[in-house]
Design an enzyme around this catalytic site. Structure first.
Site, PDB file in Angstrom:
ATOM      1  N   ASN A   6      -1.169   5.331  -4.263  1.00  0.00           N
ATOM      2  CA  ASN A   6      -0.096   4.582  -3.598  1.00  0.00           C
ATOM      3  C   ASN A   6       0.595   3.733  -4.665  1.00  0.00           C
ATOM      4  O   ASN A   6       0.028   2.741  -5.115  1.00  0.00           O
ATOM      5  CB  ASN A   6      -0.704   3.699  -2.499  1.00  0.00           C
ATOM      6  CG  ASN A   6       0.313   2.714  -1.928  1.00  0.00           C
ATOM      7  OD1 ASN A   6       1.517   2.911  -2.079  1.00  0.00           O
ATOM      8  ND2 ASN A   6      -0.188   1.673  -1.273  1.00  0.00           N
ATOM      9  N   GLU A  41      -9.410   0.317   4.363  1.00  0.00           N
ATOM     10  CA  GLU A  41      -9.039  -0.557   3.251  1.00  0.00           C
ATOM     11  C   GLU A  41      -9.254  -2.013   3.649  1.00  0.00           C
ATOM     12  O   GLU A  41      -8.394  -2.606   4.321  1.00  0.00           O
ATOM     13  CB  GLU A  41      -7.564  -0.365   2.901  1.00  0.00           C
ATOM     14  CG  GLU A  41      -7.198   1.029   2.465  1.00  0.00           C
ATOM     15  CD  GLU A  41      -5.965   1.004   1.571  1.00  0.00           C
ATOM     16  OE1 GLU A  41      -6.111   1.377   0.410  1.00  0.00           O
ATOM     17  OE2 GLU A  41      -4.896   0.587   2.039  1.00  0.00           O
ATOM     18  N   GLU A  82      -0.162  -4.049   3.702  1.00  0.00           N
ATOM     19  CA  GLU A  82       1.013  -4.775   3.194  1.00  0.00           C
ATOM     20  C   GLU A  82       2.181  -4.642   4.160  1.00  0.00           C
ATOM     21  O   GLU A  82       2.972  -5.567   4.322  1.00  0.00           O
ATOM     22  CB  GLU A  82       1.368  -4.269   1.783  1.00  0.00           C
ATOM     23  CG  GLU A  82       0.365  -4.774   0.754  1.00  0.00           C
ATOM     24  CD  GLU A  82       0.211  -3.903  -0.480  1.00  0.00           C
ATOM     25  OE1 GLU A  82       1.059  -3.028  -0.723  1.00  0.00           O
ATOM     26  OE2 GLU A  82      -0.791  -4.106  -1.206  1.00  0.00           O
ATOM     27  N   LYS A 116       3.133   1.906  -4.334  1.00  0.00           N
ATOM     28  CA  LYS A 116       3.784   0.711  -3.775  1.00  0.00           C
ATOM     29  C   LYS A 116       5.215   0.635  -4.330  1.00  0.00           C
ATOM     30  O   LYS A 116       5.824   1.678  -4.561  1.00  0.00           O
ATOM     31  CB  LYS A 116       2.979  -0.549  -4.104  1.00  0.00           C
ATOM     32  CG  LYS A 116       1.489  -0.388  -3.827  1.00  0.00           C
ATOM     33  CD  LYS A 116       0.757  -1.684  -3.884  1.00  0.00           C
ATOM     34  CE  LYS A 116      -0.730  -1.404  -3.834  1.00  0.00           C
ATOM     35  NZ  LYS A 116      -1.494  -2.464  -3.213  1.00  0.00           N
ATOM     36  N   GLY A 164      -6.014  -4.845  -4.378  1.00  0.00           N
ATOM     37  CA  GLY A 164      -5.352  -5.504  -5.499  1.00  0.00           C
ATOM     38  C   GLY A 164      -6.064  -6.737  -6.020  1.00  0.00           C
ATOM     39  O   GLY A 164      -5.505  -7.497  -6.817  1.00  0.00           O
ATOM     40  N   SER A 196      -9.254  -1.634  -4.781  1.00  0.00           N
ATOM     41  CA  SER A 196      -9.738  -1.848  -6.147  1.00  0.00           C
ATOM     42  C   SER A 196     -10.615  -0.706  -6.679  1.00  0.00           C
ATOM     43  O   SER A 196     -11.568  -0.949  -7.423  1.00  0.00           O
ATOM     44  CB  SER A 196     -10.479  -3.193  -6.240  1.00  0.00           C
ATOM     45  OG  SER A 196      -9.595  -4.257  -5.917  1.00  0.00           O
ATOM     46  N   HIS A 243      -0.238   0.596   6.328  1.00  0.00           N
ATOM     47  CA  HIS A 243      -0.848  -0.083   5.172  1.00  0.00           C
ATOM     48  C   HIS A 243      -0.818  -1.591   5.448  1.00  0.00           C
ATOM     49  O   HIS A 243       0.139  -2.107   6.025  1.00  0.00           O
ATOM     50  CB  HIS A 243      -0.064   0.253   3.900  1.00  0.00           C
ATOM     51  CG  HIS A 243      -0.766  -0.196   2.659  1.00  0.00           C
ATOM     52  ND1 HIS A 243      -0.784  -1.514   2.252  1.00  0.00           N
ATOM     53  CD2 HIS A 243      -1.500   0.493   1.742  1.00  0.00           C
ATOM     54  CE1 HIS A 243      -1.495  -1.612   1.134  1.00  0.00           C
ATOM     55  NE2 HIS A 243      -1.942  -0.404   0.812  1.00  0.00           N
TER      56      HIS A 243
END
Ligand code: PEP
Length: 246
Positions: free
Chosen positions: A8, A160, A92, A10, A166, A205, A90
């Protein structure tokens, strides 16, 4: 089942980085796992044209086929330029764009309607984990954001933990094992025998240095990789670990 390693990107990347995608594609001539990269929308077409051995995906789509929705892109449009899988829900997007489970479900249905694979992302926040709510959060997210007719072809579930994305933090092996076992159990009891082959990815991560251990955990059928997918050598290390773990 063969593992899937999905990158991904992003909101990172540019035309020059198509060279990295080509390098990964070349490496994957010999690989024994499935590999996908989800770059930003403007790079999908070029990435698709330059690859043979990996899949190209997208990071989001609108729920409709077309219409007066300025700035939006439909699943059908993404497929036309080469996307074969589309991330939905996701964390985010759940945070930045206020995407609820209901919206994630509509988007997953849109991906199915268009004929692509929906990679449906779920996961708890640190606050929820600390309050011992991880499994109930996962259950609610799956109940509300997964469509009715999921199959191993049209759906992948990505676990996730939000606090691991991250941050460099990775859950304990037992925490990943128990979340994946719970997700597998939910899928089997809700969707029947076919759900045993729905891939469940771990994301948060993942790096070359921890991939081998993560891939050895039962019901981990691959990884969704953010930061480490942006450097071809790092991503190739993860692909290697997945190929060796089968
Ligand atoms: C992600 O973006 O889905 C992700 C897992 O990111 P990272 O690998 O950087 O934690």
């Amino acid at each position: 089942m063969s593992k899937l390693v999905a990158g991904n990107w992003k909101m990172f990347g540019n035309k020059a980085m198509i060279a990295d995608i080509k390098k990964i594609d070349q490496y994957c001539k010999e690989k024994t796992c499935e590999v996908a990269i989800c770059p930003p929308f403007p790079l999908i077409s070029a990435a698709h044209e330059q690859t043979k051995n990996i899949k190209i995906g997208a990071q989001n789509c609108h729920i409709n086929i077309n219409g007066a929705h300025t700035g939006e892109v439909s699943a059908e449009m993404l497929i036309e330029v080469g996307a074969q899988l589309i991330l939905v829900g996701h964390s985010e997007r759940r945070q930045d764009n206020y995407e609820t489970n209901d919206i994630v479900k509509l988007k997953s249905e849109a991906v199915h309607r268009a004929g692509a694979t929906a990679v449906v992302c779920i996961g708890e926040t640190l606050e929820e984990r600390t309050a011992d709510k991880t499994l109930s959060v996962l259950q609610e997210q799956m109940l509300k954001s997964l469509p009715k007719n999921i199959t191993p072809i049209n759906t992948v579930v990505a676990y996730e933990p939000v606090w691991a994305i991250g941050t460099g933090l990775v859950p304990e092996t037992d925490q990943i094992r128990s979340a994946h076992a719970f997700i597998r159990g939910f899928l089997a009891s809700t969707y029947g025998a076919e759900a045993h082959s729905v891939k469940i990815l771990y994301g948060g991560s993942v790096k070359g240095s921890n991939a081998k251990e993560i891939f050895s955990i039962s019901n981990v059928n691959g990884a969704l990789v953010g930061g480490a997918s942006l450097k071809s050598d790092d991503f190739i290390e993860i692909i290697k670990a997945a190929s060796n773990s089968i």
